[in-house]
Motif scaffolding. Structure first.
Motif, mmCIF file in Angstrom:
data_model
loop_
_atom_site.group_PDB
_atom_site.id
_atom_site.type_symbol
_atom_site.label_atom_id
_atom_site.label_comp_id
_atom_site.label_asym_id
_atom_site.label_seq_id
_atom_site.Cartn_x
_atom_site.Cartn_y
_atom_site.Cartn_z
ATOM 1 N N ASP A 535 0.817 -1.212 0.000
ATOM 2 C CA ASP A 535 0.000 0.000 0.000
ATOM 3 C C ASP A 535 0.849 1.260 0.000
ATOM 4 O OD1 ASP A 535 -2.672 1.364 0.360
ATOM 5 O OD2 ASP A 535 -1.617 2.064 2.163
ATOM 6 N N THR A 536 1.809 1.331 0.893
ATOM 7 C CA THR A 536 2.631 2.541 0.991
ATOM 8 C C THR A 536 3.419 2.772 -0.289
ATOM 9 O OG1 THR A 536 2.847 2.198 3.383
ATOM 10 C CG2 THR A 536 4.378 3.739 2.345
ATOM 11 N N CYS A 537 4.027 1.709 -0.803
ATOM 12 C CA CYS A 537 4.863 1.851 -2.004
ATOM 13 C C CYS A 537 4.043 2.159 -3.258
ATOM 14 C CB CYS A 537 5.680 0.589 -2.230
ATOM 15 S SG CYS A 537 6.929 0.280 -0.954
ATOM 16 N N CYS A 542 9.562 4.320 -2.099
ATOM 17 C CA CYS A 542 9.826 3.752 -0.774
ATOM 18 C C CYS A 542 11.089 2.899 -0.759
ATOM 19 C CB CYS A 542 8.645 2.909 -0.311
ATOM 20 S SG CYS A 542 8.371 1.428 -1.309
ATOM 21 N N VAL A 543 11.762 2.935 0.380
ATOM 22 C CA VAL A 543 12.836 1.999 0.678
ATOM 23 C C VAL A 543 12.358 1.136 1.827
ATOM 24 C CG1 VAL A 543 14.011 3.733 2.122
ATOM 25 C CG2 VAL A 543 15.220 1.662 1.417
ATOM 26 N N VAL A 544 12.488 -0.173 1.679
ATOM 27 C CA VAL A 544 12.119 -1.109 2.730
ATOM 28 C C VAL A 544 13.386 -1.572 3.423
ATOM 29 C CG1 VAL A 544 11.109 -3.358 3.259
ATOM 30 C CG2 VAL A 544 10.005 -1.844 1.590
ATOM 31 N N VAL A 545 13.423 -1.389 4.733
ATOM 32 C CA VAL A 545 14.541 -1.845 5.560
ATOM 33 C C VAL A 545 14.045 -3.026 6.378
ATOM 34 C CG1 VAL A 545 16.169 -1.226 7.390
ATOM 35 C CG2 VAL A 545 15.491 0.490 5.677
ATOM 36 N N MET A 546 14.650 -4.191 6.179
ATOM 37 C CA MET A 546 14.195 -5.391 6.877
ATOM 38 C C MET A 546 15.082 -5.688 8.069
ATOM 39 S SD MET A 546 13.281 -9.189 5.457
ATOM 40 C CE MET A 546 11.730 -8.564 4.829
#
Length: 627
Positions: A535-537, A542-546
């Motif tokens: 949803d956000t992306c 967006c960058v996702v940090v796992m």
């Protein structure tokens, strides 16, 4: 000098020449008390003075919650430990820790021969039981640094913080080779590649000090270092299905070339102790495997320190646990276990061991071998000369220099897996001067989540559990003072739409866990993160940090991301992530593990015939910053 004085001097000199041991003993009461004597001489002198009860006491390690000075004195207890989360008081200070360890030591020093006990603790990513200590990234992240010198520095910093609490012995490092990320301890392994694991045994030099060239045996440089423990011998990372404490079904050649590969190097570095593993090898429990513990480890590899059991590891030889303690104890002692981490029923262990010796089911030679090894480590450490804690080290707990080192370790462990969608420009490095940015996900603002298991408590927990900097705090400290940072742990659907965000940082991950509680057959990204990412992306770049202890299944939604960063379990210094996201430093990390597409591919490791990963072992992008 008169005639009488000259005669007395001559007699003293004659005594020193003819019988130097007696002359020394006059000064020190016993050879083992004389620090100028070789360690071997001191060990043998003390060993011959011990009764069976005293020897068995040296082989016994008990938990601090059942220990007190009287118990230690009465049973000649050789070691005390803190299990995960076992502390003198909530948020205990260095002074409180030292007061506790010194109290236990006072009991040991009142025994007939004054043999100091050796206090042990899990310090697997910094002094992780202690509030306010520096928590370094877990090993899965450190493996991505490929930096042996960094590991040595981390070991030295950890040793100082441990010694600041009066503790001389740590159950680290874990040199397991995790071959299946479904294993709940995979984050304790540096890599699936045994050569990477072997290269990072330099942490032992940091913990213990670097031994002189050609040194053989256990080694601890001084009272600012600690005795280390290489664990778990052997094959713990290769169990079928990644089941903790399970069965490792491999040939002896594979056991040696994969799971045992780092042990000769650890022994050459003078590692003081080695911990036996819970797992079985081809159906035989490691705690009962005489071939591997005695013939191979002590014989072929020449290990001269002591082998310690894992927590209730002897009990677990029997199925179900603890059904036949007599048989389990017989098997473990004869297999080569030297110190038993009981940890609670110490009188039961002592009674059973005495019975087995009386019945000649365990020979005295085996007991003498065990006690010789334990005493050797204690003498090499200088515990007889400096048994108590050093209160002058208290300021090393969470020292700024150590936190700076941990921040560096975070930066170097980050792995950039994606930076830009097809046809679009890279998102990273992020702009510090953006007018408005969105930070999403509970993992962005939670010290407990970013530290993971083995932090303050055994399993770890969410929340403000210790001192440190969250990822969100690191972001806020890095961006322009005029940048508006909006944080939402779990925004509602469509919340990022048309809000003027220049970009979003989405921080997702696992809940904390340790050991078998972390075994996971699915390895999916926990809810609500998958939908949150999608949803956000869909509304903002967006960058996702796992934040995780292993790779997780991301293939179904990785295309939604503009950038993807593996941050592993970074510890207390979350600002190290901001350092790299915003371009102060470039990414350096390379995957120490294969990032699989689907769990039905597991186990899958580099070099396998049908190797088809999402991201291969050794993968890691850079942003291409100018040097």
């Amino acid at each position: 000098m008169g005639p009488r004085s000259r005669v007395l001097c001559a007699l003293v000199l004659l005594l020193c020449v003819v019988c130097p041991d007696q002359a020394t003993a006059t000064k020190y009461d016993a050879l083992y008390k004389d620090p100028s004597q070789p360690v071997g001489v001191r060990v043998q002198d003390l060993l011959k003075r011990l009764t069976l009860d005293e020897k068995l006491g040296q082989m016994t390690q008990i938990e601090m919650t059942v220990a007190n000075a009287s118990v230690i004195e009465k049973y000649d207890i050789g070691s005390v430990l803190s299990g995960g989360g076992s502390i003198p008081a909530p948020n205990a200070t260095a002074a409180q820790w030292i007061n506790m360890t010194d109290y236990f030591q006072s009991g040991a020093l009142k025994t007939r021969h004054g043999i100091p006990e050796i206090y042990g603790i899990d310090a697997v990513h910094g002094h992780n039981n202690v509030y306010g200590a520096t928590i370094f990234p877990h090993n899965v992240g450190l493996g991505c640094t490929r930096d042996p010198a960094l590991l040595k520095r981390i070991g030295a910093a950890t040793a100082l913080e441990v010694r600041a609490t009066g503790i001389p012995y740590v159950f680290a490092p874990c040199i397991a080779v995790c071959r299946d990320p479904r294993w709940g301890r995979c984050y304790e392994s540096y890599s699936e590649d045994p050569d990477v694991v072997k290269s990072l045994t330099t942490i032992i030099d940091g913990l213990q000090g670097t031994p002189p060239k050609g040194w053989k045996g256990p080694y601890v440089q001084n009272s600012r270092r600690v005795a280390a423990c290489a664990k778990h011998f052997v094959g713990d990372g290769g169990t079928q299905g990644g089941i903790d404490e399970g069965n490792t079904v491999v040939s002896y050649e594979e056991l040696v070339n994969i799971h045992m590969k780092a042990y000769p190097d650890a022994i050459a570095r003078g590692v003081s102790t080695i911990m036996a593993s819970y797992n079985s090898w081809n159906g035989v429990k490691m705690h009962a495997n005489k071939f591997l513990l005695t013939d191979v480890l002590k014989g072929q590899l020449g290990f001269k320190g002591f082998i310690i059991s894992d927590w209730q590891g002897v009990d677990r030889i029997s199925e179900p646990w603890g059904v036949n303690i007599t048989n389990s104890t017989e098997l473990a002692l004869n297999a080569g276990i030297d110190m038993i981490m009981v940890p609670y029923n110490y009188t039961g262990f002592l009674d059973v061991a005495k019975q087995l010796i009386a019945e000649k089911k365990v020979p005295m030679s085996r007991i003498d071998d065990a006690v010789t090894r334990i005493l050797r480590v204690k003498f090499e450490m200088g515990l007889f000369e400096k048994p108590y804690g050093d209160k002058s080290l208290k300021n090393y707990i969470g020292a700024l220099s150590h936190r700076s080192l941990a921040r560096e370790a975070v930066r170097k462990s980050l792995v950039l897996l994606k930076n830009g969608k097809t046809g679009s420009k890279p998102l990273l490095p992020l702009s510090k001067g953006a007018k408005k940015i969105l930070v999403v996900g509970a993992h962005a603002n939670d010290i407990g989540l970013q530290c993971g298991g083995w932090t303050i408590t055994w399993q770890g927990m969410p929340g403000n559990i210790t001192k440190g900097t969250t990822i969100l705090e690191g972001i806020k400290k890095t961006v322009n003072s005029k940048t508006k940072v909006v944080y939402k742990a779990n925004p509602s659907k469509g919340d990022a739409k048309n809000k003027g965000y220049q970009y979003a940082i989405i921080v997702v991950g696992e809940q904390p866990y340790a050991e078998f509680n972390g075994d996971n057959k699915n390895l999916t990204v926990p809810d609500p993160y998958p939908e949150l990412i999608k949803d956000t992306c869909s509304h903002v770049r967006c960058v996702v940090v796992m934040v995780s202890g292993r790779p997780l299944v991301v293939e179904p939604f990785v295309d939604h991301m503009d950038a993807f960063v593996a941050a592993w379990l970074p510890g207390t210094e979350g600002n190290g992530i901001a350092d790299v996201l915003f371009g102060k430093y470039d990414f350096q990390g390379k995957l120490s593990r294969t990032w699989f597409k689907r769990v039905d591919q597991l186990p899958m490791n580099v070099g396998d015939k049908d190797y088809d990963p999402l991201y291969p072992f050794g993968f890691g992008l850079k942003m291409g910053l100018e040097s």
